[in-house]
Design a protein around this motif. Structure first.
Motif, PDB file in Angstrom:
ATOM      1  N   GLN A  65       4.068   1.929  -0.293  1.00 28.73           N
ATOM      2  CA  GLN A  65       3.358   2.626  -1.361  1.00 28.73           C
ATOM      3  C   GLN A  65       2.502   1.593  -2.084  1.00 28.73           C
ATOM      4  O   GLN A  65       3.018   0.611  -2.621  1.00 28.73           O
ATOM      5  N   GLN A 118      -2.082   4.686  -2.080  1.00 22.72           N
ATOM      6  CA  GLN A 118      -1.916   4.927  -0.642  1.00 22.72           C
ATOM      7  C   GLN A 118      -0.431   4.980  -0.306  1.00 22.72           C
ATOM      8  O   GLN A 118       0.351   4.107  -0.695  1.00 22.72           O
ATOM      9  N   THR A 119      -0.037   5.987   0.430  1.00 18.34           N
ATOM     10  CA  THR A 119       1.330   6.138   0.939  1.00 18.34           C
ATOM     11  C   THR A 119       1.249   6.137   2.463  1.00 18.34           C
ATOM     12  O   THR A 119       0.465   6.894   3.038  1.00 18.34           O
ATOM     13  N   SER A 303      -1.614   8.743   3.576  1.00 21.19           N
ATOM     14  CA  SER A 303      -2.636   9.459   2.806  1.00 21.19           C
ATOM     15  C   SER A 303      -3.075   8.578   1.649  1.00 21.19           C
ATOM     16  O   SER A 303      -2.264   7.828   1.089  1.00 21.19           O
ATOM     17  N   ASP A 305      -5.659   8.410  -2.074  1.00 21.08           N
ATOM     18  CA  ASP A 305      -6.399   9.187  -3.075  1.00 21.08           C
ATOM     19  C   ASP A 305      -6.515   8.340  -4.333  1.00 21.08           C
ATOM     20  O   ASP A 305      -5.831   7.320  -4.487  1.00 21.08           O
ATOM     21  N   MET A 309      -0.352  10.902  -5.086  1.00 16.26           N
ATOM     22  CA  MET A 309       0.152  12.091  -4.391  1.00 16.26           C
ATOM     23  C   MET A 309      -0.626  13.346  -4.808  1.00 16.26           C
ATOM     24  O   MET A 309      -0.050  14.417  -5.004  1.00 16.26           O
ATOM     25  N   PHE A 312      -1.867  15.317  -0.483  1.00 16.11           N
ATOM     26  CA  PHE A 312      -1.465  14.452   0.625  1.00 16.11           C
ATOM     27  C   PHE A 312      -2.074  14.907   1.946  1.00 16.11           C
ATOM     28  O   PHE A 312      -2.681  14.116   2.683  1.00 16.11           O
ATOM     29  N   SER A 313      -1.954  16.176   2.254  1.00 18.34           N
ATOM     30  CA  SER A 313      -2.397  16.660   3.564  1.00 18.34           C
ATOM     31  C   SER A 313      -3.913  16.632   3.714  1.00 18.34           C
ATOM     32  O   SER A 313      -4.434  16.480   4.821  1.00 18.34           O
ATOM     33  N   ASP A 316      -4.831  12.887   4.586  1.00 20.54           N
ATOM     34  CA  ASP A 316      -3.936  12.153   5.486  1.00 20.54           C
ATOM     35  C   ASP A 316      -4.704  11.617   6.686  1.00 20.54           C
ATOM     36  O   ASP A 316      -5.829  12.047   6.988  1.00 20.54           O
TER      37      ASP A 316
END
Length: 445
Positions: A65, A118-119, A303, A305, A309, A312-313, A316
């Protein structure tokens, strides 16, 4: 003196019923001895190291993360691309006209500050390592087996020390019994000498000689009791609890009947040497893997941004890949490491052969010493019996004034010397039998 002797024997019998038996002591040593406990921890550590080595075959999954903030033009442009938010305006197109196309695009070179979250989850796995990981697993398994042998060897050593102590205590008790009989006989002789002196048959010097001998016997009794006390301290140390008495009588250890070939096959030192040879072979394979390609694969999904969060989709992305690495040259280090592994394998093989020869030699030496001790014990038992009869004969002749008190004391000293030698040889025989049991990796009494 008879009353004292009776009390001593009675207390000894009481201790024999209420004390610690050898079988129970062996159980306590296995469960409570600190050195064995440490060896068990080492064994557990090696087991965990093996599991860790095997786990490398399954790859790794990492979750990361990232939280960033920057006004660096290149970073912010990259952030927007990762978040799928880049527009033509980010290239400065809104400033582009026919008259100012040579001007610097402000939106591109001097963007506003931007957050970036970013995750990402990434999985990496080794597909082929030239056998390196496989050999590491085998080596750690072999080291685990080696630590088990070390723990078993430690257990055998502590049991060996315990049995030596138990039998030494029994022999000391028997020796003390003989000493108290001799002390009782000397006291009787002292009483007779004193009575004869009063009647004028002997001189005071005779009485002093007897009293001196009695003092010498009492000194031996005190020394034996001190050694007995020390042995109990040692037994207490081995079982990790206070022990005041032992149960049972342990004077003649049971002779170990086992074929030499079987003993050599069961010997822990030889097993450890064999394990070292196998480990050296595995290490040789590890060094050979340095000349083979290394293949790995990875896959990640994440993902990005400007808000944590946020969606996310929508933002991704994934990446999969394969990597092949092959070390073609490193200054000859791999070649030298491989040669070192070969030499270590030769050394381990030579050490195995030497271990077998040493154990075989030790076996013959111990067997010969046990046999010699048994011959001497058989002879000494007859000598002790004869020496006691001779002493009694001289004591009776002294009362008839046929021999001097010095002659009587000499015969008593000879009896005492024979008794002491018998106990020493019995103890030495027991010790050698226990060494043979340890050599054969047996725990029998």
């Amino acid at each position: 003196m008879k009353v004292l002797l009776f009390l001593l024997l009675a207390s000894g019998l009481c201790f024999a019923e209420d004390g610690l038996s050898l079988d129970d002591a062996i159980k306590k040593v296995k469960e409570q001895n600190s050195e064995i406990a440490i060896a068990k921890f080492d064994e557990q550590i090696k087991s965990l190291e093996h599991q860790a080595a095997v786990g490398q075959n399954y790859g790794s999954v990492e979750l990361s993360q990232t939280a960033l903030r920057s006004n660096d033009a290149l970073s912010i442009f990259g952030y927007k691309l990762q978040s799928r938010q880049a527009t033509f305006a980010d290239f400065g197109f809104k400033q582009f006209t026919g008259s100012n196309y040579m001007q610097t695009p402000e939106d591109l070179n001097n963007p506003k500050d931007r957050n970036h979250f970013q995750t990402k989850v990434e999985y990496t796995i080794p597909l082929y390592t030239g056998g390196k990981l496989e050999q590491y697993g085998k080596i750690t398994k072999a080291l685990e087996a080696m630590s088990t042998l070390d723990r078993e060897a430690m257990s055998l050593q502590k049991i060996y020390e315990l049995k030596k102590s138990f039998f030494a205590i029994s022999l000391l008790d028997a020796y003390l019994y003989n000493l108290h009989i001799i002390a009782s006989n000397t006291a009787k002789l002292e009483a007779r000498t004193e009575a004869m002196m009063q009647e004028g048959y002997v001189k005071k010097v005779d009485l002093l000689e007897v009293q001196s001998k009695q003092a010498d016997v009492e000194r031996l009794i005190n020394q034996a009791e001190a050694n007995r006390k020390l042995l109990y301290y040692f037994v207490s140390f081995l079982v990790d609890e206070s022990i005041q008495s032992i149960k049972g009588s342990y004077e003649d250890a049971q002779t170990l009947l086992v074929a030499d070939e079987r003993l050599l096959n069961d010997n822990l030192e030889i097993k450890k040497a064999e394990q070292s040879v196998e480990i050296s072979k595995m290490n040789l394979a590890v060094q050979q893997s340095a000349f083979l390609p290394q293949v790995g694969a990875f896959a990640n999904y994440g993902s990005s941004d400007d808000k944590y969060m946020n969606d996310f989709s929508k933002n991704d992305a994934y990446t999969v890949g394969l990597q092949v690495k092959w070390n073609l040259f490193n200054g000859g280090s791999d070649k030298n490491s491989l040669e070192k592994a070969r030499v270590e394998n030769l050394k381990a093989t030579q050490q195995l052969g030497l271990a077998k020869k040493n154990i075989a030699l030790s076996l013959k030496q111990i067997q010969t010493q046990i046999q010699n001790h048994e011959y001497e014990i058989k002879s000494l038992k007859k000598e002790v019996e004869l020496a006691h009869l001779i002493y009694e004969n001289y004591a009776g002749r002294y009362e008839q004034k046929l021999v001097s008190i010095n002659d009587v004391l000499i015969k008593q000293s000879e009896e005492l010397t024979k008794v002491l030698r018998l106990r020493e040889v019995q103890n030495a025989r027991n010790e050698k039998i226990f060494e043979l049991q340890k050599l054969a990796s047996k725990e029998m009494q």
